[in-house]
Design an enzyme around this catalytic site. Structure first.
Site, PDB file in Angstrom:
ATOM      1  N   GLY A  11       0.812  -1.208   0.000  1.00  8.58           N
ATOM      2  CA  GLY A  11       0.000   0.000   0.000  1.00  8.58           C
ATOM      3  C   GLY A  11       0.843   1.255   0.000  1.00  8.58           C
ATOM      4  CB  ALA A  12       1.739   3.687  -2.393  1.00  5.48           C
ATOM      5  N   GLY A  13      -0.429   4.386   0.523  1.00  2.00           N
ATOM      6  CA  GLY A  13      -1.134   5.492   1.162  1.00  2.00           C
ATOM      7  C   GLY A  13      -0.155   6.229   2.059  1.00  2.00           C
ATOM      8  CE1 TYR A  14      -1.002  11.985   3.086  1.00  5.58           C
ATOM      9  CE2 TYR A  14      -3.182  11.060   3.438  1.00  5.58           C
ATOM     10  CZ  TYR A  14      -2.372  12.076   2.961  1.00  5.58           C
ATOM     11  OH  TYR A  14      -2.941  13.162   2.350  1.00  5.58           O
ATOM     12  CG  ASN A  38      -0.378   1.748  -4.313  1.00  5.30           C
ATOM     13  OD1 ASN A  38      -0.985   1.514  -3.271  1.00  5.30           O
ATOM     14  ND2 ASN A  38      -0.746   2.707  -5.144  1.00  5.30           N
ATOM     15  CE  LYS A  39      -6.826   0.071  -5.434  1.00  6.44           C
ATOM     16  NZ  LYS A  39      -8.185  -0.453  -5.152  1.00  6.44           N
ATOM     17  CB  VAL A  82      -2.224  -7.633  -1.922  1.00  4.74           C
ATOM     18  CG1 VAL A  82      -2.070  -8.801  -0.945  1.00  4.74           C
ATOM     19  CG2 VAL A  82      -1.009  -6.721  -1.869  1.00  4.74           C
ATOM     20  CD  GLU A 170     -11.484  19.762   4.336  1.00  6.36           C
ATOM     21  OE1 GLU A 170     -10.463  20.427   4.569  1.00  6.36           O
ATOM     22  OE2 GLU A 170     -11.455  18.546   4.028  1.00  6.36           O
TER      23      GLU A 170
END
Length: 224
Positions: A11-14, A38-39, A82, A170
């Site tokens: 995973g390439a989130g935060y 990461n996908k 994954v 927001e």
């Protein structure tokens, strides 16, 4: 046989990106074999997604290429999904291959919370990814276009936002800014457009300082 430890980050989130960047900073070359999976080949900025969702900014401004974040000599990037994690074998099964590891970091993200509200999961859209906000933006424009075809259907101009937390407020603010532009573009009477923000808590922005909540509400009231 190499004794260099294999570190796999899913995973390439935060969480995943920050882990990769910290390892990149702390480790010397060839000190560890680090792989980031990461996908997508980009990291998207979740705190910015409400703007492209409302149509007040370009979705491209909410993402950054992973290749621009990592040192390819220290971090290997694999674009894949994954399928399975075999903890006993220390292997990660991907759609198109298998990775073995000594250390595994799982940062695959989460799922939107509906709090058990009936119909929300089936009928609501979620601000959660680049593609999801593109869909929301296009749907909003589509509703205006449909109203022009069916002017008796003023419900097309009614927008309900579930949740008055940070993202919900927001988004409501950005949508309020976008509505006048859309009304001019589609030649729609602004008084026909309704925005409802539904929140279970007694106030918007639950958990925030009351003064900040009141300030936010005053800003939104001025947009009405």
């Amino acid at each position: 046989m190499s004794n260099i430890p294999k570190i796999v980050i899913l995973g390439a989130g935060y969480g995943g990106v920050l882990t990769a960047l910290r390892l990149q900073k702390e480790l010397n070359y060839n000190e560890a074999d680090v792989t980031l999976v990461n996908k997508h080949d980009y990291h998207y900025i979740t705190t910015h997604l409400h703007m492209p969702a409302a149509g007040t900014d370009n979705p491209e401004n909410a993402r950054v290429s992973i290749s621009k974040l990592i040192d390819e000599f220290k971090i290997d990037f694999v674009k894949s999904t994954v399928v399975q994690i075999r903890l006993q074998d220390k292997k990660v099964i991907l759609e198109d291959g298998t990775l073995s590891y000594d250390y595994l970091v799982i940062g695959l993200g989460g799922e939107p919370e509906t709090f058990g509200i009936p119909g929300l999961a089936e009928h609501a859209m979620n601000i959660r990814s680049i593609n999801s906000v593109r869909l929301i933006r296009e749907h909003i424009e589509y509703c205006f276009a449909r109203y022009k075809r069916e002017p008796h259907r003023t419900d097309y101009l009614t927008f309900v936002v579930g949740g008055a937390g940070f993202t919900g407020i927001e988004f409501v603010g950005e949508l309020a800014d976008r509505i006048p532009v859309l009304c001019k573009q589609f030649d729609v009477d602004p008084s026909l457009v309704k925005i409802y923000n539904v929140e279970a808590a007694p106030t918007a922005l639950p958990g925030f300082d009351p003064e900040l909540v009141e300030y936010a509400m005053e800003v939104l009231r001025k947009k009405a």
